[in-house]
Write an enzyme that holds these catalytic residues in place. Sequence first.
Site, PDB file in Angstrom:
ATOM      1  N   GLU A 198       0.794  -1.230   0.000  1.00 39.95           N
ATOM      2  CA  GLU A 198       0.000   0.000   0.000  1.00 39.95           C
ATOM      3  C   GLU A 198       0.826   1.279   0.000  1.00 39.95           C
ATOM      4  O   GLU A 198       0.773   2.057   0.976  1.00 39.95           O
ATOM      5  CB  GLU A 198      -0.943   0.033   1.208  1.00 39.95           C
ATOM      6  N   GLU A 212      -5.338  -8.601   1.146  1.00 37.54           N
ATOM      7  CA  GLU A 212      -5.891  -8.225   2.459  1.00 37.54           C
ATOM      8  C   GLU A 212      -7.383  -8.004   2.341  1.00 37.54           C
ATOM      9  O   GLU A 212      -7.842  -7.315   1.410  1.00 37.54           O
ATOM     10  CB  GLU A 212      -5.267  -6.920   2.992  1.00 37.54           C
TER      11      GLU A 212
HETATM   12  C1  BGC Z   1      -2.782  -2.263   6.159  1.00 41.01           C
HETATM   13  C2  BGC Z   1      -2.693  -2.987   7.477  1.00 41.01           C
HETATM   14  C3  BGC Z   1      -3.741  -2.440   8.433  1.00 41.01           C
HETATM   15  C4  BGC Z   1      -5.111  -2.643   7.826  1.00 41.01           C
HETATM   16  C5  BGC Z   1      -6.242  -2.152   8.697  1.00 41.01           C
HETATM   17  C6  BGC Z   1      -4.204  -2.080   5.673  1.00 41.01           C
HETATM   18  O1  BGC Z   1      -4.313  -0.887   5.001  1.00 41.01           O
HETATM   19  O2  BGC Z   1      -1.999  -2.907   5.191  1.00 41.01           O
HETATM   20  O3  BGC Z   1      -1.403  -2.857   7.989  1.00 41.01           O
HETATM   21  O4  BGC Z   1      -3.664  -3.008   9.683  1.00 41.01           O
HETATM   22  O5  BGC Z   1      -5.179  -1.926   6.626  1.00 41.01           O
HETATM   23  O6  BGC Z   1      -6.155  -0.791   8.905  1.00 41.01           O
END
Ligand code: BGC
Length: 482
Positions: A176, A377
């Site tokens: 990101e 993610e």
């Molecule tokens: C990030 C994580 C973060 C998650 C929740 C993502 O943008 O890669 O490190 O914990 O979002 O905020």
Amino acid sequence: MTVQDAVSVQALAARLGPHFTLGVASAAFQIEGSLAAGGRGPSGWDAFAEKPGSIMHGHSPAIACDHYNRTPEDVELMRALGIDSYRFSLSWPRIQPDGTGAFNGEGLDFYDRLIDQLLAAGISPMATLYHWDTPLPLERRGGWMNRTTAERFAEYCAAAGRRFGDRVAQWVTLNEPVSVTLNGYALGVHAPGRTLLFDALPSVHHQLLGHGLAVQALRAAGVKGAVGVANLHSPVRPATRKFTDRLLARVFDLMMNRIYADPILLGHYPKPPLVARPWFRSLGKIADADLRNIHQPLDFYGLNYYCPVKVATGPGTDHSPVGTTDAMSRLHFHTAAFPEYGTTGFGWPVAPEHLGILLRELKDRYGEALPPLYITESGASFPEPDHVSGPIADAERISYLAAHLGHALAATAPGGIAADVELLGYYVWTLMDNFEWAAGYSQRFGLVHVDFKTLERTPKDSYYWYQALSRARRRGQATEPR
Ligand code: BGC
């Protein structure tokens, strides 16, 4: 787990192809702790977290989940979970404390052990090379605002590639870059806490250059695994049909999504609408050679998806996913709430259908240039107690995950709206509750509850749900989750 959940496990499992990867993701700074142990150097995040007022409730990342000392226990949790792959990040300051020069043997050994333990547990390692923990000496010299950070990054990646390249199945260069630029350099809510607004744009280019140089360095190091990047994408919607809202939504889409993906996948920066061009001035004139370096063929594209964003005209702070700062009041636009959706603990809209829409948008935008894709993610925080005894009924997380995975599968299935996108896998953010950046320990995203006093890990119902999904897929039927 209710009968209904078990049914949705069966239904979801039946839609997973035999080679679909189920995984969980994490990041070094959020779980490891031991910030001064084993020869690790400080990162920009260590320094930021020490500044009063930067982290909610003054929470400290010093111990986090103590994963550095509890790796075997955490790998065992993942083995029992039945996942195929674990996405973790290598801490640059643990491997190369100064961000340049000597490498730290103890740091390299730590990740060697982690990778070997994963492989012994039948879990394939996906390693992210940068999840926001820039070595402090480099941050002090401007961090990603300084072009030489890109070169230092590639050197560190080459060393990681040489050391772990025989065992890591997938490499993610950057996690990101948008969050680093937006939250870290433009708005100041993350490390390094700078409030440069549009003047932060050089940090975009230098991260992208770092990505491109890292891809080349990994390949030159002879890594066996696939190489990609993880970008956050948020579909952007105007608050109303008014011209200015639509125009500003286009600008926001460019800043949020396209300015990262276009150079990587297409080899050029997107053109801002004419009236917004002055805002992008600090990007400067980009050399063709840089664009060629950035535009490297990738084996996969990593998509982090959490929620869509709504953009409205004028400064304001009625809804911000990352908290608010004074800097925001100097902007000509703000992000607004989606009253039509429920929200997570962070207040983020729960809008799983936008994941399918996003996959369609990505394919429309990038066509053949879009590599096969992992959702690297996806997950949500919900309010949960700090201390628990007995089962943790996190039905909201189960339905969040089931809906997001379900929409991604439906969209990419034959006849789906994004049937031409090759979806390789899905990684839940995250294995266990951890240090949620500026929110400290106040937002729990984990499948496993962590008591930050005792460091005890307790699987939540969502852990058993994901376990059942994994088992159902392998055996062709759902099994008793506990
Ligand atoms: C990030 C994580 C973060 C998650 C929740 C993502 O943008 O890669 O490190 O914990 O979002 O905020």
